[in-house]
Design a protein around this motif. Structure first.
Motif, short mmCIF file in Angstrom:
data_model
loop_
_atom_site.label_atom_id
_atom_site.label_comp_id
_atom_site.label_asym_id
_atom_site.label_seq_id
_atom_site.Cartn_x
_atom_site.Cartn_y
_atom_site.Cartn_z
N GLN A 37 -6.31 -2.57 -6.02
CA GLN A 37 -5.97 -3.07 -4.70
C GLN A 37 -4.50 -2.81 -4.43
N PRO A 38 -4.13 -2.61 -3.18
CA PRO A 38 -2.73 -2.36 -2.85
C PRO A 38 -1.91 -3.64 -2.93
N SER A 39 -0.65 -3.49 -3.25
CA SER A 39 0.27 -4.63 -3.19
C SER A 39 1.11 -4.50 -1.92
N LEU A 40 1.90 -5.49 -1.65
CA LEU A 40 2.76 -5.45 -0.46
C LEU A 40 3.97 -4.55 -0.64
N PHE A 41 4.21 -4.09 -1.85
CA PHE A 41 5.42 -3.34 -2.14
C PHE A 41 5.14 -1.89 -2.52
N GLU A 42 4.11 -1.32 -1.92
CA GLU A 42 3.72 0.07 -2.13
C GLU A 42 3.41 0.37 -3.59
N GLU A 43 2.92 -0.61 -4.30
CA GLU A 43 2.45 -0.42 -5.66
C GLU A 43 0.95 -0.68 -5.66
N VAL A 44 0.33 -0.43 -6.80
CA VAL A 44 -1.12 -0.63 -6.91
C VAL A 44 -1.39 -1.60 -8.06
N LEU A 45 -2.26 -2.54 -7.80
CA LEU A 45 -2.66 -3.52 -8.80
C LEU A 45 -4.02 -3.15 -9.37
#
Length: 122
Positions: A37-45
């Motif tokens: 899932q996407p994070s709010l900081f352009e990273e991926v979880l």
């Protein structure tokens, strides 16, 4: 918001996998799931959940800077779980990713998935 940010936030093809391992002779009734899932900081979880079926279980999240790195980890752990006897939960199949088909295919075949792909190899 940059176009890269908008594209990341609007991506709809986030894979999810739900697996089960049930063996009544060993009183084993386990579930395991993973999803990107996407994070709010352009990273991926990569979020993993596991436990006994019917209970909440445990959860652990891993952060990745790119979707490709997260997808590689997702595929690796999914294939490993299938090798250990976990089978796809057809009721919970919600992924449109090819990762599901690869994991299921390797779980039902004796061959191992390829470990490396060399640059330029098709």
């Amino acid at each position: 918001m940059s176009s890269a940010t908008a594209q990341h936030a609007l991506a709809t093809d986030w894979p999810r996998m739900m697996l089960r391992r049930v063996d009544p002779t060993r009183n084993m009734s386990r579930f395991w799931s993973a999803q990107l899932q996407p994070s709010l900081f352009e990273e991926v979880l990569l979020v993993r959940n596991w436990g006994r079926i019917g209970f909440r279980g445990q959860e652990k999240s891993y952060w990745f800077s790119t979707r490709q790195a997260a997808l590689a980890a997702f595929n690796k752990i999914t294939v490993a779980k299938c090798r250990r006897g976990y089978t796809p939960d057809e009721e919970c199949r919600t992924t449109s990713s090819a990762a599901y088909d690869r994991a299921v295919g390797y779980a039902h075949r004796s061959e191992a998935p390829p470990r490396h792909q060399e640059a330029g190899a098709a």
